[in-house]
Write a protein that holds these residues in place. Structure first.
Motif, short mmCIF file in Angstrom:
data_model
loop_
_atom_site.label_atom_id
_atom_site.label_comp_id
_atom_site.label_asym_id
_atom_site.label_seq_id
_atom_site.Cartn_x
_atom_site.Cartn_y
_atom_site.Cartn_z
N ALA A 76 -1.96 6.09 2.03
CA ALA A 76 -2.11 4.65 2.24
C ALA A 76 -3.41 4.32 2.99
N PRO A 77 -3.81 5.09 4.02
CA PRO A 77 -5.09 4.79 4.66
C PRO A 77 -6.28 4.91 3.70
N PHE A 78 -6.26 5.91 2.82
CA PHE A 78 -7.34 6.03 1.83
C PHE A 78 -7.34 4.83 0.89
N LEU A 79 -6.17 4.43 0.42
CA LEU A 79 -6.08 3.28 -0.49
C LEU A 79 -6.55 2.01 0.21
N SER A 80 -6.25 1.86 1.49
CA SER A 80 -6.74 0.71 2.25
C SER A 80 -8.27 0.72 2.31
N GLN A 81 -8.84 1.91 2.52
CA GLN A 81 -10.31 2.02 2.54
C GLN A 81 -10.90 1.67 1.17
N VAL A 82 -10.23 2.08 0.09
CA VAL A 82 -10.69 1.74 -1.25
C VAL A 82 -10.66 0.23 -1.43
N GLU A 83 -9.54 -0.40 -1.06
CA GLU A 83 -9.41 -1.85 -1.23
C GLU A 83 -10.43 -2.63 -0.42
N ASN A 84 -10.88 -2.06 0.69
CA ASN A 84 -11.86 -2.74 1.55
C ASN A 84 -13.28 -2.23 1.30
N ASP A 85 -13.47 -1.49 0.20
CA ASP A 85 -14.77 -0.94 -0.20
C ASP A 85 -15.44 -0.11 0.88
N ARG A 86 -14.61 0.56 1.69
CA ARG A 86 -15.14 1.50 2.67
C ARG A 86 -15.08 2.94 2.15
N ALA A 87 -14.39 3.12 1.03
CA ALA A 87 -14.33 4.43 0.36
C ALA A 87 -14.40 4.17 -1.13
N ARG A 88 -15.09 5.05 -1.83
CA ARG A 88 -15.17 4.96 -3.29
C ARG A 88 -14.37 6.10 -3.87
N ILE A 139 -4.76 5.54 -9.58
CA ILE A 139 -4.52 4.17 -9.13
C ILE A 139 -4.28 3.26 -10.33
N ALA A 140 -5.11 3.39 -11.35
CA ALA A 140 -4.98 2.56 -12.55
C ALA A 140 -3.63 2.79 -13.22
N ASP A 141 -3.22 4.05 -13.34
CA ASP A 141 -1.92 4.35 -13.95
C ASP A 141 -0.79 3.66 -13.19
N ALA A 142 -0.83 3.76 -11.86
CA ALA A 142 0.22 3.16 -11.03
C ALA A 142 0.22 1.63 -11.14
N LEU A 196 0.84 -1.21 0.00
CA LEU A 196 0.00 0.00 0.00
C LEU A 196 0.87 1.25 0.00
N ALA A 197 2.00 1.20 0.72
CA ALA A 197 2.91 2.35 0.75
C ALA A 197 3.49 2.62 -0.65
N ALA A 206 3.27 6.10 -5.53
CA ALA A 206 3.09 6.19 -6.98
C ALA A 206 1.89 7.05 -7.37
N THR A 207 0.89 7.12 -6.51
CA THR A 207 -0.34 7.86 -6.85
C THR A 207 -0.44 9.23 -6.21
N GLY A 208 0.29 9.43 -5.10
CA GLY A 208 0.13 10.67 -4.34
C GLY A 208 -1.08 10.63 -3.42
N LEU A 209 -1.73 9.46 -3.33
CA LEU A 209 -2.87 9.27 -2.43
C LEU A 209 -2.36 8.65 -1.13
#
Length: 187
Positions: free
Chosen positions: A39-51, A60-63, A28-29, A34-37
């Protein structure tokens, strides 16, 4: 999936992002750098807690060396028949104030997205498949292969695969449909 669809059908891309990240052996780090987002936000995305907004999904797709359309499609299996209702959930585009809604869901031969409101053209696109832009309402400025075009309601712009293109809405009420041949979904 009910036959009615609706606002609760917002695309969930968590499993697709996580699977793609792990296949690339990224933490995640790593993805955050790579995205500038965050890691906690990306974790939420991966767990479908954030869209993620469409802009964040594109980062994310580019990275992950894929496309936002591919991540959206991977979130859902193929469908032989599908109805996407007018009130189905749309994803924010980020700071531009616009929204984007998939019109074709799942892993299909074709993809279609409806953009409403503002769309800014900081990002250029170049992909191997053909694409058609149809302006439903409002006004759009598009650039394809270095040439700019102003488009209004009922106008279309076709780009064959490999052509660099971008677009932006010129009016806040603009509504644009983009249709393209889907990428190869093997990875």
């Amino acid at each position: 999936m009910s036959a009615t669809g609706g606002a609760a059908d917002a695309p969930r891309v968590g499993a697709a992002v996580r699977g793609r990240r792990r296949a690339r052996e990224l933490t995640l780090a790593d993805l955050a750098r790579a995205t500038g987002l965050s890691a906690p936000f990306l974790s939420q995305v991966e767990n479908d807690r954030a869209r993620p907004s469409m802009r964040s999904l594109q980062l994310i797709a580019d990275a992950l060396e894929t496309t936002a359309v591919r991540l959206l499609a991977a979130a859902d299996g193929p469908r032989t028949v599908d109805v996407v209702r007018a009130d189905s959930a749309a994803v924010p585009e980020d700071g531009a104030g616009g929204r984007v809604r998939p019109l074709v869901r799942g892993r299909q031969q074709l993809h279609a997205l409806e953009f409403t409101g503002r769309h800014d053209w900081q990002r250029e696109f170049r992909h191997p498949h053909d694409e058609l832009m149809y302006v439903v309402e409002g006004a759009v400025e598009a650039e394809a292969d270095g040439v700019r075009y102003e488009l209004g309601p009922g106008d279309t712009l076709y780009c064959s695969g490999g052509i660099t293109h971008r677009w932006r809405s010129l009016a806040p009420e603009s509504r644009v449909v983009l249709v393209g041949v889907a990428d190869d979904f093997r990875g």
